[in-house]
Design a protein around this motif. Structure first.
Motif: not given
Length: 286
Positions: A128-133, A155-161, A178-180, A189-194
């Motif tokens: 789960s990614v929101t941005g860099p640390y 490993l699936p990734m969900i990106c919140a931004n 940018a990370l996604a 594999p990446v999923q995004m909702a925004g």
């Protein structure tokens, strides 16, 4: 050809609802922009709902204090929908995880009440990614080695931004998108909702219809934003008109030698990303 209206007032009889981006349109993370805020406030007072639609990776209720701190008047908006709101639905489907959580501590409200647990990349069920640390110093390349291993495992990734960068004061900083993007390039594999994806638009349009109190005509919805691959593409993908704000993250790229918006430069900027906008302004004004 993209039209260049002098102000929002020229479009006031064509639309009932605005879906307006936040960062880059009404503030830059350090200060609010009085003229754009005043334009939205006038629209709300005279025309109809203004839905702020943001790729902030936190629930909208947690972002509102930032608007207050930046002195964005509540008169400028009717409702707020964030990528965090839409992403929580994706995260809830994967509870309890565990998740490899990437992002600063300020994004912790995204996970509240979802029943998720957390682990490092070796033991996580998804990312789960929101941005860099630390978005003040880190770039996507700081994550490449760990992403190579995670992508190899599928490993699936969900990106919140989905934003790649935003303007913070006079600087551009990296965001979750940018990370996604790097992770997807590595085969993960990446999923995004925004923005530009459908979930956040469904939430925003539902909110708008509730405020209008009647069925919403998509042809009378105007999206406003400065991101070509988020705001403009999102509007285009979902059949909505868009007003592109050219001086947001793109700075002076669309401005002519006379300091005014240049139609050819706008077209080139949009074409480079494979998108079109019905209108463009340097910055939002009435």
């Amino acid at each position: 050809m993209t039209d260049l209206p002098a102000g929002l007032s020229e479009l006031a009889d064509r639309y009932d609802v605005l879906l307006s981006d936040v960062w880059g349109v009404i503030h830059n993370g350090r200060e609010s922009f009085p003229v754009p805020c005043a334009a939205l406030a006038r629209w709300k007072a005279e025309r109809g709902p203004v839905i702020l639609i943001s790729n902030a990776p936190r629930p909208s209720s947690d972002v509102l204090p930032q608007l207050d701190a930046l002195k964005v008047s509540p008169d400028a908006w009717s409702a707020f929908v964030s990528s965090g709101d839409a992403t929580r639905m994706l995260l809830a489907e994967r509870a309890p995880g565990p998740a490899w959580r990437i992002g600063p501590d300020r994004d912790a409200p995204l996970y509240e009440g979802l029943g998720l647990t957390f682990a490092d990349e070796a033991d996580a069920a998804f990312i789960s990614v929101t941005g860099p640390y630390d978005d003040e110093v880190e770039t996507p390349e700081d994550y490449r080695a760990r992403f190579i291993d995670a992508a190899a495992k599928g490993l699936p990734m969900i990106c919140a931004n989905p934003d790649h960068v935003v303007q913070r004061g006079s600087r551009l900083i990296y965001c979750g998108g940018a990370l996604a993007d790097l992770y997807a390039q590595l085969g993960g594999p990446v999923q995004m909702a925004g923005k530009p994806f459908r979930p956040i638009y469904d939430l925003a349009l539902t909110e708008a219809e509730t405020l209008l109190g009647r069925p919403l005509d998509p042809a009378r919805v105007l999206c406003i934003g400065d991101g070509t691959i988020t705001d403009v593409k999102g509007a285009q993908d979902h059949g909505l008109d868009c007003l592109f704000i050219a001086k947001g993250i793109h700075g002076e790229a669309a401005m002519g030698p006379d300091g005014k918006l240049n139609a050819d430069a706008v077209e080139a900027l949009l074409a480079a990303e494979g998108v079109k906008a019905r209108y463009a302004m340097a910055e939002l004004t009435w």
